[in-house]
Design a protein around this motif. Structure first.
Motif, short mmCIF file in Angstrom:
data_model
loop_
_atom_site.label_atom_id
_atom_site.label_comp_id
_atom_site.label_asym_id
_atom_site.label_seq_id
_atom_site.Cartn_x
_atom_site.Cartn_y
_atom_site.Cartn_z
N GLN A 1 -8.36 -5.76 -4.45
CA GLN A 1 -9.66 -6.50 -4.68
C GLN A 1 -10.56 -5.33 -5.22
O GLN A 1 -10.43 -4.23 -5.24
CB GLN A 1 -10.45 -6.78 -3.21
CG GLN A 1 -10.43 -5.84 -2.34
CD GLN A 1 -10.80 -6.41 -0.91
OE1 GLN A 1 -11.83 -6.86 -1.03
NE2 GLN A 1 -10.26 -5.98 -0.01
N GLY B 1 -12.25 -10.96 -3.72
CA GLY B 1 -11.33 -11.99 -3.20
C GLY B 1 -12.57 -13.28 -2.72
O GLY B 1 -12.18 -14.28 -2.99
N ASP B 2 -13.65 -12.48 -2.08
CA ASP B 2 -14.54 -13.70 -1.71
C ASP B 2 -15.27 -14.15 -2.85
O ASP B 2 -15.80 -15.48 -2.88
CB ASP B 2 -15.36 -12.83 -0.91
CG ASP B 2 -14.69 -12.33 0.61
OD1 ASP B 2 -13.67 -13.20 0.99
OD2 ASP B 2 -15.33 -11.42 1.17
N ASP C 1 -4.99 -3.49 0.13
CA ASP C 1 -4.57 -3.52 1.59
C ASP C 1 -2.96 -3.46 1.42
O ASP C 1 -2.44 -4.25 0.48
CB ASP C 1 -4.83 -4.72 2.34
CG ASP C 1 -6.39 -4.82 2.50
OD1 ASP C 1 -6.76 -3.82 2.68
OD2 ASP C 1 -7.05 -5.76 2.34
N TYR D 1 -7.70 -13.48 -2.78
CA TYR D 1 -7.71 -11.94 -3.23
C TYR D 1 -6.32 -11.57 -4.08
O TYR D 1 -5.38 -12.69 -4.24
CB TYR D 1 -7.26 -11.18 -1.91
CG TYR D 1 -8.66 -10.92 -1.20
CD1 TYR D 1 -9.21 -12.00 -0.40
CD2 TYR D 1 -9.11 -9.85 -1.04
CE1 TYR D 1 -10.29 -11.75 0.34
CE2 TYR D 1 -10.52 -9.35 -0.31
CZ TYR D 1 -10.98 -10.45 0.61
OH TYR D 1 -11.91 -10.57 0.99
#
Lengths: 259, 267, 349
Positions: free
Chosen positions: C128, C230-231, C256, C292
């Motif tokens: 992201q 992603g949000d 991540d 994401y």
């Protein structure tokens, strides 16, 4: 009868292992240099001096104490009459009410706070007001249940006797019910005030992030900043201040009872 | 025994009604939004059962219910028994011991959860105890007992020592005096202590997070770790409300039915 | 009541041994909450005849502290800088590339990054950037692009702004707005960034929020907010008035990634899990569910392309390869210093 005191021994052992030992480790962290674990102990008082040198920390602590104090006062003012009214119900209704007050405590606090956020969105309130609604909501059941336990099953004959002696309702309340409920009030205050000082999730979610509280600070140092030493020092200072204030409350309680 | 309802009584029931309304408002909100079609928590877009479907397909969530209940039940039973015994013992202890123990007893109530959690974790590490379900339960018992003691102590202070003394003068053993005289008098306080202990255990996040073993999640851990809000937790809460309500109804109905039966059997 | 309690207790005791039994066919995965499509786990369990023990965390620091207790997991999904720290402390083991042999499809922008230069230890899971979600009916997109991060200093948006409550993200905005590196240790630059944030606090009086910002922006409660892409992708898909901007001043790119701890008890199965998650169809399910960005080129093209779940969604696909974008490095001293300054910003000092 006297031999009953031995019954507290198992618990004394329990708290020695599960409460005192961990707190000693926290104390060691607070007394050692930042970045050090208890394994490489280097004595210092700098964590404590850091706290008192920076006015920010004191301000945060006092904001937390103020919110906790007001929460406790509101809970007491709203909860006392409720406990009194519940105690006047039939026995079965009393049990029912206590269970009804407990049930919401089993729903996750975060979810309930999100729900309050949604509900309060429809009302134009000061953010401080919202914070108090959330805080009182969370702690009120503890206050009611504690006071109710103290008044419930109180010797009814005491009340009858008081009426027989010509006292009116108000006088009976002041001279009989109120003094008898003091231990319940004290334990209610303990159950509300102590956890309220270090709580921060509700103010954070309902206060629009406008609140930095001591519990928040401690969490930041333990997790975000990874500084267990300073985090430990803050929590010890907070504990000492709270113990001192509780001690004062108890003094007041005693003088009240003597009066 | 039925009295006429006075104005004062009406005021009292009105007041209690308002309190219940206040307490159940957010619960109702959570239940309502568990039927929401969209993910939103503030905008009801339509009725749907998708979050219930989601919940029953989510094994991590279902498992978390299981762990929450197991831990809460065991922690409540143990802490109520230990706490009751300790409180009675303390009420007969020397004042100094009592004051010190009660002060220490307050520590878990007052400490931020993170401090209790890290403290316990350090303890388990230092005695080389692998984190597991056992360490989780031990930790829950530890923070539950103080609530039980805080509930019982005030009632013990009101208690008339003479009654138990009299029972023993009349030939009761201390054990009998305890079971037959003291416990019945403080029973409501024990019950409220147990209820509070259960609630504390049920809702705990931070302490559980740092003391639970690998692969153990409770409901709070599930809720707090959500990177994004999953309305299935509303469905889960609704389920809890429904189950508890059913239990409450049953508990209240059983004595009622029993009464009726007895009345019928009586000629 | 007493009977009820004893029955409950008995049930619990009886079932205790059932769950504490450990066996070789269990994989312990430690991931963020709500960060996977659950079907991927179920399918993996079926394909390999094993059980996945799935645990959740909500921040890298929480996960790290939990690891200090000696807890043994098989697969972790920490962020870039945390992987850097775990590597520094020898807490990870290299992947078995004979099992994890499907890394060819990885998007170029998320491979061989500085935290793990040749992906010896980690495979990206999701990634992201950070940007601004804004209401296009209130803020002109052209103005947004032009002003970049400095829009947070514009008093015109006083009371209409959300700032993410994290010292890391807030200081990133300030550093980038001032043209510095977000990993700077230069005390003058840090001081300047602190002043910048104080100015922001006075100018727009932002509400400092965390995840509640997602629902709030989807409802259009305020005009702009700092969010993870992603949000942002989710917010844009819920509310068509919303736009997303990754400022030209540069931003944070965060990855991540899946790693295997040195003390994993089942490393072979862990490698198989990583390989499984990196397969096209599984990566597609995860990215589509979570919003994401996927590390697989083919998935990115599928989801943002024609007919994809995130077609025309500006927030889904993070910008890659832009020279002003950076990743965080692990620096505990800096993090602590910024935490302390951030508290002061929030206290309006």
């Amino acid at each position: 009868m006297k031999s009953f005191f031995r019954m507290s021994y198992p618990y004394i052992l329990w708290i020695a292992i599960f409460i005192v030992a961990p707190m000693v480790m926290i104390l060691l962290y607070a007394l050692s240099r930042t970045g050090n674990s208890t394994l490489t102990f280097q004595f210092t008082l700098e964590n404590f001096t850091k706290f008192f040198r920076d006015a920010t920390f004191m301000r945060v602590l006092f904001t937390s104490l103020r919110i906790a104090f007001l929460t406790t006062v509101f809970c007491l003012l709203i909860g006392y009459p409720a406990a009194l009214f519940i105690a006047n119900l039939s026995e079965r209704a009393q049990t029912m009410m206590v269970l009804l007050l407990t049930l919401p405590m089993w729903i996750n606090m975060l979810l309930k706070t999100y729900a309050w956020r949604g509900i309060l969105l429809n009302f134009d309130l000061e953010s401080e007001m919202k914070v108090f609604i959330g805080m009182v909501y969370d702690f009120l059941p503890y206050m009611i249940i504690q006071i109710h336990t103290a008044i419930a099953k109180m010797d009814r004959e005491l009340l009858t006797a008081s009426y027989d002696l010509g006292a009116n309702k108000w006088k009976t309340f002041r001279r009989v019910t109120l003094p008898l409920s003091v231990p319940g009030i004290i334990s209610g205050i303990t159950l509300v005030f102590l956890p309220a000082v270090s709580s921060f999730v509700i103010p954070k979610l309902l206060g629009g992030g406008d609140y930095v509280l001591i519990g928040n600070l401690i969490e930041i140092y333990f997790l975000q900043a990874g500084d267990w030493n300073f985090g430990s020092a803050i929590s010890l200072i907070m504990a000492l201040i709270i113990i001192a204030s509780m001690w004062l409350t108890r003094k007041l309680d005693r003088s009240e009872q003597e009066a | 025994m039925k009295k006429k309802k006075t104005l004062w009584d009406r005021f009292a029931s009105g007041y209690l009604g308002l309190i219940l309304l206040f307490i159940y408002l957010p619960i109702g909100y959570v239940v309502f939004f568990s039927f929401n079609e969209s993910k939103s928590l503030t905008n009801f877009t339509g009725f749907s059962l998708r979050w219930y479907e989601n919940m029953f397909q989510d094994s991590t969530m279902l498992q978390s219910i299981y762990y929450t209940v197991v831990v809460a039940v065991i922690a409540t039973v143990v802490s109520t028994v230990v706490g009751t015994i300790a409180a009675i013992g303390l009420s007969k202890s020397r004042k100094l011991i009592r004051t010190i123990v009660l002060e220490v007893n307050n520590l878990p109530v007052m400490n931020p959860d993170i401090v209790t959690a890290i403290g316990l974790m350090l303890l388990f590490i230092s005695v080389k105890m692998q984190l597991s379900l056992v360490t989780l339960i031990l930790s829950h018992i530890t923070f539950c007992i103080p609530y039980v003691i805080l509930s019982i102590m005030p009632k013990l202070r009101q208690l008339d020592d003479n009654v138990a003394e009299a029972a023993m003068d009349l030939g009761a053993t201390p054990w009998q005096a305890l079971i037959k005289v003291i416990i019945p008098q403080i029973y409501p306080a024990i019950l409220s202590g147990a209820l509070i202990a259960f609630s504390m255990s049920f809702d705990d996040f931070v302490i559980s997070f740092f003391t639970a073993g690998v692969g153990i999640n409770n409901i709070s851990m599930y809720v707090y770790s959500m990177k994004r809000y999953n309305p299935s937790v509303n469905a889960l809460s609704t389920l809890i409300v429904v189950v508890v309500t059913l239990i409450l109804i049953l508990v209240n109905l059983i004595p009622y039915i029993r009464d009726k039966k007895i009345k019928k059997e009586e000629p | 009541m007493k009977k009820l309690i004893s029955v409950l207790l008995l049930l619990c005791l009886v079932s205790l041994p059932l769950i504490s039994l450990g066996d070789a066919n269990v994989l312990n995965v430690y991931n963020w909450g709500e960060y996977i499509d659950k079907a991927v786990i179920t399918n993996f369990e079926k394909e390999y005849g094993v059980r996945v023990n799935y645990s959740l965390f909500s921040s890298n620091e929480e996960m790290y502290t939990k690891l200090l207790s000696g807890a043994s997991y098989d697969v972790l999904v920490p962020s870039d800088y945390m992987i850097e720290r775990l590597l520094k402390e020898n807490m990870l083991q290299p992947l078995d590339k004979s099992i994890v042999n499907n890394l060819d499809g990885l998007y170029e922008g998320v491979t061989n990054l500085s935290y793990d230069p040749d992906n010896t230890y980690s495979v990206p899971y999701l990634w992201q950037s950070v940007g601004i979600v804004y209401d296009t009916t209130k803020i002109d997109p052209a103005k947004m692009e032009e002003k970049g991060w400095s829009i947070f200093l514009d008093p015109e948006y006083d009371g209409h702004t959300y700032m993410y409550d994290s010292e890391r993200d807030a200081f990133m905005v300030a550093f980038k707005a001032l043209g510095y590196s977000m990993n700077t240790e230069n005390s003058e630059e840090i001081q300047a960034a602190y002043e910048w944030l104080r100015q922001m606090d006075k100018a727009v009086h932002p509400a400092y929020v965390t995840d509640e910002v997602i629902d709030s922006m989807a409802n259009g409660e305020k005009w702009m907010a700092l969010v993870y892409s992603g949000d942002g992708a989710y917010i844009l898909s819920e509310n068509e008035d919303m736009g997303f901007c990754a400022p030209q001043d540069g931003t944070n790119i965060a990855v991540d990634a899946m790693v295997i701890p040195a003390n994993a008890s089942n490393p072979e199965l862990a490698n198989r899990f990583i390989e499984y998650v990196t397969r096209y169809e599984n990566a597609l399910m995860i990215s589509s569910e979570v919003g994401y960005a996927s590390p697989l080129t083919a998935v990115l093209e599928e989801l943002s392309g024609e007919g994809g779940d995130y077609e025309g969604n500006d927030a889904y696909m993070p910008r890659a390869g832009y020279e002003k974008d950076e990743m965080f490095h692990d620096n505990e001293t800096l993090k602590k210093q910024l935490s302390e300054l951030w508290i002061k910003v929030k206290l309006h000092e």
